[in-house]
Structure formats: C-alpha cells, structure tokens
Design a protein around this motif. Structure first.
Motif, PDB file in Angstrom:
ATOM      1  N   ALA A 102       4.854   7.093   3.280  1.00  0.00           N
ATOM      2  CA  ALA A 102       5.627   6.469   4.929  1.00  0.00           C
ATOM      3  C   ALA A 102       4.299   5.472   5.673  1.00  0.00           C
ATOM      4  N   ARG A 103       3.250   5.678   5.119  1.00  0.00           N
ATOM      5  CA  ARG A 103       1.562   5.245   5.188  1.00  0.00           C
ATOM      6  C   ARG A 103       0.459   4.886   4.355  1.00  0.00           C
ATOM      7  N   ASP A 104       0.340   3.733   4.929  1.00  0.00           N
ATOM      8  CA  ASP A 104      -0.724   3.381   4.250  1.00  0.00           C
ATOM      9  C   ASP A 104      -1.860   4.410   4.326  1.00  0.00           C
ATOM     10  N   PRO A 105      -3.435   3.687   3.887  1.00  0.00           N
ATOM     11  CA  PRO A 105      -4.891   5.222   4.403  1.00  0.00           C
ATOM     12  C   PRO A 105      -4.646   3.874   5.905  1.00  0.00           C
ATOM     13  N   HIS A 106      -4.272   2.990   6.363  1.00  0.00           N
ATOM     14  CA  HIS A 106      -4.845   2.303   7.310  1.00  0.00           C
ATOM     15  C   HIS A 106      -3.759   2.566   8.583  1.00  0.00           C
ATOM     16  N   GLY A 107      -2.034   3.324   8.333  1.00  0.00           N
ATOM     17  CA  GLY A 107      -1.070   3.667   9.036  1.00  0.00           C
ATOM     18  C   GLY A 107      -0.286   2.444   9.432  1.00  0.00           C
ATOM     19  N   HIS A 108      -0.725   2.048   7.868  1.00  0.00           N
ATOM     20  CA  HIS A 108       0.849   0.647   7.989  1.00  0.00           C
ATOM     21  C   HIS A 108       1.752   1.047   7.426  1.00  0.00           C
ATOM     22  N   ALA A 109       3.151   1.048   7.980  1.00  0.00           N
ATOM     23  CA  ALA A 109       4.067   1.829   6.719  1.00  0.00           C
ATOM     24  C   ALA A 109       4.825   1.086   5.128  1.00  0.00           C
ATOM     25  N   ILE A 110       4.737   1.788   4.900  1.00  0.00           N
ATOM     26  CA  ILE A 110       4.986   1.346   3.866  1.00  0.00           C
ATOM     27  C   ILE A 110       6.355   1.495   3.680  1.00  0.00           C
ATOM     28  N   PRO A 111       7.164   0.444   3.038  1.00  0.00           N
ATOM     29  CA  PRO A 111       8.891   0.005   3.454  1.00  0.00           C
ATOM     30  C   PRO A 111       9.684   1.112   1.672  1.00  0.00           C
ATOM     31  N   ASP A 112      10.361   1.616   2.196  1.00  0.00           N
ATOM     32  CA  ASP A 112      11.361   2.231   1.032  1.00  0.00           C
ATOM     33  C   ASP A 112      12.221   1.326  -0.229  1.00  0.00           C
TER      34      ASP A 112
END
Lengths: 220, 220
Positions: A102-112
């Motif tokens: 759900a998140r990348d290493p920087h905390g950004h949400a990953i679109p589904d």
DNA sequence: TGGCTAATTTAGGCATGGCTAAATCCAGGC
DNA sequence: GCCTGGATTTAGCCATGCCTAAATTAGCCA
C-alpha cells in the motif's frame, strides 16, 4: 494548473509546456483539457495515465529498497528512469512479488491496479499546532539530502512525535514521552507530512528500517 | 563488419548505419574504428560498452525469470527496453541478488563485472555429426516461438542428446538412451547450440525449469 | 585499364521535445 | 474604457535517430 506553474515544476520553459499541453489535448483520447491562455486540467484518461506512472514509480522504489537493498534516498532517481520503460505486465509482477503493498518506502500511497485516485496527503509538520501528537506519514522522495537527514534524526514514517513548539523553530519529541527534544530545520518540516495517530495506518509500524537496509536485500 | 551487414542485423537503412558509425567513431573515447567505405570494428572501449549492455541484458533476463516468474520466452523484450536505463549500481545489485550468475535463462554467458570478453558460442545443432552426443548449451533469446517450441520438446539447456541422423532431417534422442527419437525442425537446429558433455558446465543441471517457472517467483 | 554493378556515403526530410525571441493576451490600475 | 506588464502563445531553431533519393566509391571482370 497554469502554464507557468507547470513550467516551474518541470524545470522547463513555458513555451515547451504550451506545446506539450496542445499535444496532450489533441491525443486520442485527450489526456488534458486545455483552455488556451487559461490553463489545463487532467481528463479522466489523463488521470489514469498519471496514476499508472505513479503506481509504477512507487512499486519500483519499494522494490529497489526491499529487494535490492537500496537506501531510501537512492531509489527515486533509478525509479524515475525505469518507470517509463517498465511494461504493464512487469508492474503487476512487481506488485505481486512485493505482496501488493500500500505504501512506498517514503510513505506515499501506491495506487491500486484499478488506478483508483489516491486521497490528499497528510498535514505538513510545519502546519501542526504546538501540543499536537502525530505520526510521520510521508516525505518527499526527490531530495536525498532531506531523506538522509530524516534518517539521521530518526524521523521515519510510522514514528510518533509530539510538537512542543512551532515558533520560532519547530521543536518536537520523538516516541512516547520524555525523549530529548529535537529542533527541526524549516526546510524539513515543510516537506514531511504527519497524521493524527487515530488516522494513521502506519502507527507503531516503524518501517523495518528505511535508511540503509542493513539486513541486506530480503532474498539473500 | 560492413555497413550493410549492420543494417541487416539492425533492421535499419544503410544510410542510418553510416551516420551512426560516424558518430560512434567521433565519440570520446571512440567506440568504433571506422574506415570510410570499408567497414568498422569495435574499439577496446566499444567492446567494453557493448559487454556492459550485454551483461545488463542477461542479468535482467535472469532476474525476470527467476525473481518475477516470467517464462523464458517472455524475458527478452522487457529486458531489451530496460537495459538502456538501468544504472551501473543497479546492475551490480541485480548480480548480487542473483548470486553472480554465469548464465542467463537461455544459456548465454553473462559477462562478469570486469567485462571480460566472453568466448565463442558452442556448436549449432545443425553442425553436429550423426552419432554425436552433446549437451544443449544455449538458444537464441529473441524468438519466443522458438523457445516455446524447445520447451514443448523438452529441449532445454543442460539436456543431453544424441544425434541419430543429420539428413534429410535432424533426428535425435533426448536423455541417456532408449528414449523415443525426435525429429527437429530445420529452423530450430540452426538456432540452438550444444557442446560435448565434457566441455559443458551445464551437464545434468537441467535448469530448474526454463519454460514457465511453475513454482512461481523465488521470493514468494 | 575501362567500365559496370553493388555497396556506401551524402544530401535533405520528418517527428520528438526541448530552446529563444517575438508577438499576443488579459487583468488590474487609473 | 485604456494601458501596461506579466503570462502565454507563436514562430522559428537545434539535436537525435531514423528515412529516401541521389551521388559516389570500390571491386571485379573483360
């Protein structure tokens, strides 16, 4: 978005932006809705195309960090180059290999995979009132120095902090209570976001270790 | 290499080849040694640059197969697009993550990090004399149909075969002895290479399973 | 050695995505 | 309602890497 806003963000001349907007508006399907001398906005199709690239970029960042052992401040540039050539099949294979994160290493949400639009970002640290307790949510991924600084301070996504003072400088304590107060640089608090603990999906999940991945890539 | 040989291989017009050779010869350092109207040859620097791309391409192929579960006939195209944007750091991280492998999924040697030139390929099946026993060494990676056909026949790198007849068609038996003979298509035997068992580094290592990776990617 | 043909190179275009400089637009102040 | 200055667009270039068509070169044979 106006032409010059885009030109600033992309570090490109306004004339180049105009040309590209005209091209994107003329595409089939049109990716932007362009009103001459008046600015432009993404169409539905444009938003999906953008979300697809963002999904790819963030999956790549997580992959580079988790599977290849990159530090979290090193992943952005590599992902930026890869994102434009990785095919759709590989995007989905990456997602599967990473467990549909759900998140990348920087905390950004990953679109589904359906490219559902993602919600607004959390609140910037610079906007938190004194006395407030919040959980670090995400940080900009395009400034390695910022990310290294955060790692050095222990300021990682998932970490809880309490704001002691907002002026003249932002002072916070990390962790539960009683920890030594930290003074955070102005450029940092303007680029790191946090959320109320009750909203955060990261609380008490201080991310295995964003900075250097000392355990090495996970499949060794 | 002559201009037209290159044009054929690259599926590009001779005029385009001339232009590119002139550019590569003028590069600093020069990547080819170019004699007008007379052909061109890689310089030392050019060979290293080429080996770097080959190393990257083959590591990517193996990565896609081993780690992302691609079938061996699907990896070439994706690797072809990725190889030009993957940075040197990522190449070495991939190599490490894969255990510094010596071969890609098609059996091709992967140049080492020092970019040591790789030796000549093994002998084409079409050149093996009747009665000869050999180990499948490598197959061209740029023809998915060929690779699927090979997988269907059980003709994988590391497999031992014996040539029963070379004309009018190539007939072989796979495995030790007594197996049912196979008749191999002419276009196949012209694009698959084998080696004497005593030279092969693949003998009795019939590659986990090149075709589909039925066990799924290795880090699930 | 002349000449012929095939290979090669040159000359000149096209599309991309950037650029500068010049024209145009438009919003706010008077 | 004008006028002016910043924002925007247009016009015209540049480099890449490909193309076609025309010129040139080279190698071979008589």
């Amino acid at each position: 978005m106006t032409t010059s806003q885009l030109a600033d963000r992309l570090a490109v001349r306004p004339a180049s932006v105009t040309a590209m907007l005209q091209k994107l508006a003329a595409a089939e399907p049109p990716l932007v809705e362009y009103h001459k001398s008046r600015g432009a906005r993404l169409t539905e199709a444009g938003q999906r195309a953008a979300l697809a690239v963002v999904r790819c970029h963030r999956l790549l960042e997580l992959f580079l960090h988790e599977k290849l052992g990159y530090a979290w401040d090193e992943v952005h540039d590599e992902a930026d180059r890869l994102e434009h050539v990785v095919g759709p099949a590989m995007v989905e294979r990456l997602a599967a290999a990473l467990g549909h994160p759900a998140r990348d290493p920087h905390g950004h949400a990953i679109p589904d995979a359906d490219l559902t639009p993602i919600g607004p970002a959390a609140t910037l640290l610079s906007a938190l009132p004194a006395g407030c307790t919040a959980v670090i949510d995400q940080a900009r991924d395009d400034d390695p120095a910022l990310l290294r600084q955060m790692a050095a301070l222990g300021l990682l996504p998932g970490i809880t902090l309490t704001v002691l003072a907002e002026a003249p400088a932002t002072r916070v304590t990390l962790g539960a209570r009683g920890a030594t107060p930290l003074e955070l640089p102005a450029d940092l608090v303007a680029r790191v976001a946090a959320e109320p603990p009750e909203f955060s999906t990261l609380t008490n999940r201080p991310s295995k270790t964003m900075p250097a991945s000392p355990f090495g890539p996970s499949f060794f």
